[in-house]
Design an enzyme around this catalytic site. Structure first.
Site, PDB file in Angstrom:
ATOM      1  N   CYS A  53       0.814  -1.222   0.000  1.00  0.00           N
ATOM      2  CA  CYS A  53       0.000   0.000   0.000  1.00  0.00           C
ATOM      3  C   CYS A  53       0.844   1.269   0.000  1.00  0.00           C
ATOM      4  CB  CYS A  53      -0.883   0.039   1.239  1.00  0.00           C
ATOM      5  SG  CYS A  53      -1.928  -1.394   1.428  1.00  0.00           S
ATOM      6  N   ARG A 105       5.390   0.265  -5.908  1.00  0.00           N
ATOM      7  CA  ARG A 105       5.294  -0.558  -4.704  1.00  0.00           C
ATOM      8  C   ARG A 105       4.369  -1.765  -4.914  1.00  0.00           C
ATOM      9  NH1 ARG A 105       6.698   2.531   0.021  1.00  0.00           N
ATOM     10  NH2 ARG A 105       5.205   1.422   1.296  1.00  0.00           N
ATOM     11  N   TRP A 131      -2.900  -2.743  -1.645  1.00  0.00           N
ATOM     12  CA  TRP A 131      -2.454  -4.095  -1.983  1.00  0.00           C
ATOM     13  C   TRP A 131      -3.244  -5.004  -1.037  1.00  0.00           C
ATOM     14  CZ3 TRP A 131       0.290  -8.138   0.430  1.00  0.00           C
ATOM     15  CH2 TRP A 131       0.854  -9.086  -0.436  1.00  0.00           C
ATOM     16  N   ASN A 167      -1.929   1.814   5.682  1.00  0.00           N
ATOM     17  CA  ASN A 167      -0.985   0.823   5.171  1.00  0.00           C
ATOM     18  C   ASN A 167      -0.625  -0.084   6.342  1.00  0.00           C
ATOM     19  OD1 ASN A 167       1.170  -0.621   4.172  1.00  0.00           O
ATOM     20  ND2 ASN A 167       2.547   1.137   3.950  1.00  0.00           N
ATOM     21  N   GLY A 168      -0.832  -1.388   6.211  1.00  0.00           N
ATOM     22  CA  GLY A 168      -0.501  -2.303   7.307  1.00  0.00           C
ATOM     23  C   GLY A 168      -1.651  -3.257   7.576  1.00  0.00           C
ATOM     24  N   GLU A 181      18.885 -16.647  -7.408  1.00  0.00           N
ATOM     25  CA  GLU A 181      18.442 -15.297  -7.774  1.00  0.00           C
ATOM     26  C   GLU A 181      17.957 -15.261  -9.231  1.00  0.00           C
ATOM     27  OE1 GLU A 181      17.554 -12.774  -6.344  1.00  0.00           O
ATOM     28  OE2 GLU A 181      17.788 -11.114  -7.724  1.00  0.00           O
ATOM     29  N   LYS A 198      14.207 -14.196 -10.373  1.00  0.00           N
ATOM     30  CA  LYS A 198      13.935 -13.127 -11.346  1.00  0.00           C
ATOM     31  C   LYS A 198      12.955 -13.631 -12.398  1.00  0.00           C
ATOM     32  CE  LYS A 198      14.863 -10.475  -9.658  1.00  0.00           C
ATOM     33  NZ  LYS A 198      15.430 -10.319  -8.384  1.00  0.00           N
ATOM     34  N   GLU A 243       9.286 -14.354 -10.949  1.00  0.00           N
ATOM     35  CA  GLU A 243       8.462 -13.242 -10.479  1.00  0.00           C
ATOM     36  C   GLU A 243       7.996 -12.319 -11.599  1.00  0.00           C
ATOM     37  OE1 GLU A 243      10.266 -10.629  -7.553  1.00  0.00           O
ATOM     38  OE2 GLU A 243      12.191 -10.693  -8.573  1.00  0.00           O
ATOM     39  N   HIS A 284      19.932 -35.934  -6.655  1.00  0.00           N
ATOM     40  CA  HIS A 284      19.169 -36.394  -5.486  1.00  0.00           C
ATOM     41  C   HIS A 284      17.677 -36.159  -5.675  1.00  0.00           C
ATOM     42  CE1 HIS A 284      22.918 -37.188  -3.421  1.00  0.00           C
ATOM     43  NE2 HIS A 284      23.343 -36.009  -3.833  1.00  0.00           N
ATOM     44  N   LYS A 288       6.673  -3.978  -4.007  1.00  0.00           N
ATOM     45  CA  LYS A 288       8.091  -3.635  -3.912  1.00  0.00           C
ATOM     46  C   LYS A 288       8.550  -3.656  -2.464  1.00  0.00           C
ATOM     47  CE  LYS A 288      12.083  -2.235  -5.379  1.00  0.00           C
ATOM     48  NZ  LYS A 288      12.893  -3.312  -5.981  1.00  0.00           N
TER      49      LYS A 288
HETATM   50  O1  M6R Z   1      13.301  -4.448   0.462  1.00  0.00           O
HETATM   51  P1  M6R Z   1      13.830  -5.833   0.768  1.00  0.00           P
HETATM   52  O2  M6R Z   1      15.201  -6.049   0.230  1.00  0.00           O
HETATM   53  O3  M6R Z   1      13.760  -6.146   2.238  1.00  0.00           O
HETATM   54  O4  M6R Z   1      12.841  -6.802   0.039  1.00  0.00           O
HETATM   55  C1  M6R Z   1      12.955  -8.192   0.175  1.00  0.00           C
HETATM   56  C2  M6R Z   1      12.116  -8.913  -0.859  1.00  0.00           C
HETATM   57  O5  M6R Z   1      10.771  -8.582  -0.710  1.00  0.00           O
HETATM   58  C3  M6R Z   1      12.558  -8.580  -2.285  1.00  0.00           C
HETATM   59  O6  M6R Z   1      13.914  -8.842  -2.491  1.00  0.00           O
HETATM   60  C4  M6R Z   1      11.740  -9.406  -3.296  1.00  0.00           C
HETATM   61  O7  M6R Z   1      12.044 -10.762  -3.200  1.00  0.00           O
HETATM   62  C5  M6R Z   1      11.937  -8.884  -4.721  1.00  0.00           C
HETATM   63  N1  M6R Z   1      10.698  -8.931  -5.441  1.00  0.00           N
HETATM   64  C6  M6R Z   1      12.929  -9.676  -5.487  1.00  0.00           C
HETATM   65  O8  M6R Z   1      13.079  -9.234  -6.794  1.00  0.00           O
END
Ligand code: M6R
Length: 614
Positions: free
Chosen positions: A2, A27, A75, A101-102, A487, A491, A494, A510, A609
């Site tokens: 949010c 965000r 959100w 927000n929360g 990672e 990427k 997501e 395994h 975000k």
């Molecule tokens: O702001 P942060 O680094 O704490 O965020 C952690 C994760 O939410 C963030 O890295 C998320 O996995 C991203 N979407 C990855 O691309």
């Protein structure tokens, strides 16, 4: 997650609020809304499911006048994304409008009490419960809005940043926070309110970060007043923002993600500036050196983080154990906070977070603090909650990251972890001079090597076309490149919604090797390092089962290129820094596959975000 925006001053509020919401779009959200008090003191609330543009379209013929207003991108947590659940929410009398927000964790108990008092609800949200509750307290205790908020906040459990308008007080916004971020910008006869500084920066660089359990009383034409929950006035700390507007624009790129991928040679220069000196052959990370004794005496380091930051933490584990010989544990912040971990005063807890607002990481920091451990933060957003909650830390200085998929923050985090490991290793005398020197030279050379990787853009773009319609991917790596494989897989999944898994290459046999067939693309990171030969054997195992291999190799490696189906060559580096180089082709591959599929690259579905709820 949010986003909150607010304005009170002399200008028309609506255009400022809409622009602010657009700045916060990165965000992640699923609906948007705005509340405005017009010049006749009517409180108008407009909301729409979808994008901010949908909200603008739906209010095109409505009254959007007024010099005071609040706005929100939601959100969904409680209740599906729809117009009714979008914020702002009116109170029962429609005199108050609130954005939040929360999460209010005990909202059901409060709702029961309100239902017994004949309150009616138009949404499924915890936020509507909160605004009714504040009005209920205001009326039953006969107190003003600020006092009602203080009393309510004493009773609600959870995380919040809120802003409220009151029809009967058209010159005031009340805002409060606990665990969710809130920034107030101070202009000439005007105030701006937002979840982070991005909507504020084009109007003023003077801001106040509201602290936990503080209430801001913002009256038109008066100095801002900050109170705590027991009504004691706090002295506001005014900070000057360092970011500029151009950092928030796409700069000619079609998406923020590709802009941010391409920025990496420069962001690493910014990250190491003043810290790594090839002339002096030294690394100076002041956050560490200022607390040298803590690091010299550390018995153990625990790194807490989420998502991409957690992958950077795994690389940090390799670096610190390799170079400093201190045992390191890496924990998901969300697990750590609930599992009663054993912590000692000689432990150092490092929290990594790009946003500095991730609720689970912040909670892990608070838990570790309570045990007396020394807490070190590695954040990007200056002045963020985690940066402020830690005892010391280092910013990664890569500039605002707007794309939801983290790219330049990851390489910035790994760079700071590299400098941290080098600084501690030198102080603890666990590194040979020769290795120290060669690592400094190599770190300083990384930006130029990143530029060379970025020159592979067209090759990777072409490759992406071959794999756009794959349903599954496996990413393999070993040693320092195992977290890089994780990672790369994150990427891809997501932003393209293709199922992808990262594995340590030797773990394949395994179980996951059962998945290998002609339909399964395997991205194998096989750059030269201590276990290069072993990685080749793992690739052979996949080829023997007709898997299709895309190999990431060191320039000139004909051996792997002859085995793999496709090859991406990258410049040679020391294995300690291998993920800084390997990350980039994997980011590009994910980006182009997602673009080919027509996905919303910068704002993938369901993602936020800044994950400010647990
Ligand atoms: O702001 P942060 O680094 O704490 O965020 C952690 C994760 O939410 C963030 O890295 C998320 O996995 C991203 N979407 C990855 O691309």
């Amino acid at each position: 997650m949010c986003g909150i925006v607010g304005y009170i001053g002399t200008q028309e509020a609506y255009p400022i609020l809409i622009k602010g919401l657009k700045r916060l779009e990165y965000r992640g959200y699923d609906s948007a809304g705005v509340a405005l008090l017009n010049h006749s003191n009517e409180l108008n609330v407009y909301k729409a499911k979808g994008k901010v543009a949908d909200l603008e379209y739906s209010v095109a013929s409505k009254d959007t006048s007024g010099t005071i207003g609040i706005a929100h991108t939601r959100w969904a947590t409680h209740g599906e994304p729809n117009d009714a659940n979008a914020h702002p929410h009116y109170s029962q009398s429609s005199n108050l409008a609130l954005i939040h927000n929360g999460i209010i964790e005990n909202y059901m108990v409060i709702k029961q009490e309100l239902l017994r008092n004949e309150y009616e609800f138009k949404s499924s949200t915890d936020t509507e419960v909160l605004v009714h509750f504040i009005e209920y307290i205001k009326e039953t205790n006969n107190v003003d809005l600020c006092r009602a908020v203080q009393i309510a906040m004493g009773e609600v459990v959870g995380a919040y940043a809120i802003a409220i308008l009151d029809k009967n007080n058209p010159d005031q916004i009340i805002a409060a926070r606990k665990s969710s971020p809130l920034v107030i910008g101070i202009g000439e006869d005007e105030f701006f309110l937002a979840s982070d500084a991005t909507p504020i920066i084009e109007y003023t660089d003077k801001v106040i970060y509201i602290k936990d359990e503080e209430i801001a009383v913002i009256n038109r034409g008066c100095p801002i007043k900050i109170l705590n929950m027991t009504d004691i006035e706090q002295t506001p700390e005014i900070k000057t923002l360092e970011m500029n507007l151009s950092q928030l624009e796409k700069g000619g790129y079609p998406h923020f993600m590709i802009k941010e991928i391409n920025e990496q040679p420069q962001t690493i220069v910014d990250c190491i500036r003043g810290r790594v000196s090839v002339e002096a052959m030294d690394v100076i990370l002041s956050g560490v050196l200022d607390h040298k004794d803590k690091f010299l005496n550390a018995k153990r380091i625990i790194i807490v983080a989420c998502g991409t930051s957690w992958h950077a933490a795994l690389i940090g584990e390799h670096l610190i154990e390799d170079l400093c010989r201190i045992p390191v544990e890496v924990e998901y912040a969300s697990e750590f906070r609930y599992r009663n971990p054993v912590l000692n005063k000689e432990d150092i807890v490092i929290a990594i977070s790009q946003s500095g607002e991730t609720a689970d990481t912040l909670a892990a920091v608070e838990l570790a603090k309570a045990s007396g451990a020394f807490i070190y933060g590695i954040c990007n957003v200056v002045g963020s909650s985690i940066a402020r909650a830690t005892d010391a830390g280092s910013y990664i200085h890569v500039g605002p990251e707007i794309g939801v998929a983290s790219t330049k923050a990851f390489t910035g985090q790994v760079t700071v972890l590299s400098m941290l490991a080098l600084t501690i290793a030198k102080e603890r005398k666990t590194i040979e001079k020769e290795l120290y020197v060669s690592l400094i030279n190599e770190l300083a050379a990384i930006p130029e090597k990143m530029k060379k990787v970025l020159e592979k853009n067209e090759i990777i773009k072409d490759l992406s076309k071959i794999f756009t319609y794959a349903h599954n991917f496996i990413y393999l790596g070993r040693g320092y490149n195992y977290p890089a494989a994780l990672e790369g897989a994150l990427k891809l999944k997501e932003i393209s919604y293709i199922h992808a898994e990262g594995y340590p290459a030797a773990e394949m046999k395994h179980g996951p090797i059962a998945l290998i067939d002609t339909e399964m693309p395997v991205v194998a990171i096989a750059t030269t390092d201590r276990i290069y030969e072993k990685t080749i054997s793992n690739i052979q195992e996949i080829k023997a089962r007709k898997g299709r291999v895309i190999a990431l190799v060191t320039e000139g490696d004909d051996v792997v290129c002859n085995i793999a189906d496709y090859c991406i060559e990258v410049p040679k580096t020391l294995e300690y820094f291998a993920p800084l180089i390997s990350a980039i082709p994997l980011q590009l591959l994910a980006y182009y596959i997602a673009v080919n599929k027509g996905c919303n690259v910068d704002q993938p579905r369901n993602l936020a975000k800044s994950v400010t709820v647990e």
